[in-house]
Design a protein around this motif. Structure first.
Motif: not given
Length: 351
Positions: A182-203
């Motif tokens: 999940i760290d890798g997924a979030i890092e990739r999102q922040k790096e490559a997909y700035p119009d996406m965001s994590l809505a909540t803490d990890r479930l």
């Protein structure tokens, strides 16, 4: 040596009829010297939770290893994902005097003391999905964890049109490998997909599909603008698929995560989810036992450790050129063993 619950009779039958053994792991490229031994070793594999498809598949690999080598191998796990119950199983194995323990920890922190106790008693310990663990001889990972998570995010982002909110699941907040995905997924999102965001803490879903379903449903109620799910634990694929199917959310809620065709296949076929990613737990179980055997043989030959290091070829698919993690407290090795599955190639996998 008397070991309380080893199925010795079943083992004898399996060894007497090797032609009938189910070969789920391709060992055609394995150096047979790595599977040979003049001694029968007792190797127990302890998993996060018994009775789910992922670890049923791992059991097949563990059993095959015993059939292939003459080692006495078996698998145990708690009926529910519970750190204390897993620790107690390891305590029992120490008391029985096993030669080696292969473990997939539910909580690395919880098992560290009992694994230290095992090693102090001379028991070889090999782990999987535990890249931050200390009290083991080796940890074997199927792949670089952050790269695995980044790949999941790339698929989720494509489905979401590279915009919108998503939620992430882990079996436990202390399950190191899943959290690294999940760290890798979030890092990739922040790096490559700035119009996406994590809505909540990890479930935290405790590797249970019903819990995944319920927690995802609660998250959607609280945040109705969520349009994506990145799933760490395998059961999330079933929980998310069920939620999408029941809620008529096809094309509105998207999923990319760990899964197995046997668990998520119906949702892929129906178009509820379109992508899962996994590695073969049977091969992972076989690899853990293979490394444990190598370490046991090295000790009996008077060596400090087996010659398992960067560049080692186990001869198993995904584990032919092991890499060694940098700055690891334990000897952490990883392969390149993941595959991605969609409706187009799902029929290639029968587990």
């Amino acid at each position: 040596m008397k070991l309380g619950f080893i199925p010795a009779a079943a083992f004898a039958v399996a060894m007497a009829t090797p032609a009938l053994a189910q070969q789920v792991v391709d060992t055609s490229n394995v150096d047979k010297e790595m599977l040979s031994s003049d001694k029968t070793y007792h190797i127990a594999t302890v998993v996060k939770v018994d009775g789910i498809a992922w670890f049923d598949r791992m059991r097949d690999g563990v059993k095959q290893f015993g059939d292939d080598t003459g080692s006495d191998t078996w698998m145990v796990g708690p009926s529910q994902a519970d750190a204390a119950a897993q620790v107690q199983l390891i305590e029992n194995l120490i008391a029985q005097g096993v030669d080696a323990i292969a473990v997939v920890p539910f909580s690395v922190e919880a098992v560290e003391p009992v694994l230290k106790k095992a090693r102090d008693r001379g028991i070889v310990v090999v782990s999987h999905e535990a890249s931050n663990i200390k009290n083991v001889d080796y940890d074997i990972e199927a792949f670089d964890n952050k790269a695995y998570g980044a790949e999941l995010m790339d698929h989720l982002a494509k489905q979401m049109g590279e915009k919108g909110k998503y939620v992430a699941t882990v079996g436990s907040l202390t399950s190191k490998s899943q959290n690294e995905w999940i760290d890798g997924a979030i890092e990739r999102q922040k790096e490559a997909y700035p119009d996406m965001s994590l809505a909540t803490d990890r479930l935290e879903t405790y590797d249970d599909a019903n819990t995944d379903y319920n927690k995802l449903k609660e998250a959607l109620t609280a945040h109705p603008d969520i349009t994506g799910v990145v799933g760490g634990p395998m059961p999330t694929s079933a929980g998310a698929g069920r939620l999408i199917a029941e809620g008529g959310l096809q094309g509105k809620l998207h999923f990319a995560g760990t899964g197995l065709p046997s668990v998520a296949g119906q949702y892929i076929s129906q178009g509820d989810i379109s992508y899962i990613q996994f590695w073969d737990p049977a091969v992972a179980g076989y690899a853990m036992n293979m490394i444990a055997l190598a370490e046991l043989k090295a000790r009996d030959a008077g060596k400090d450790h087996a010659d398992i290091k960067a560049g080692t070829n186990l001869g198993l698919e995904g584990y032919t050129d092991l890499k060694e993690a940098d700055s690891a407290d334990a000897k952490v090795l990883y392969g390149a063993g993941w595959v991605g599955v969609t409706k187009d190639n799902m029929d290639q996998y029968d587990f």
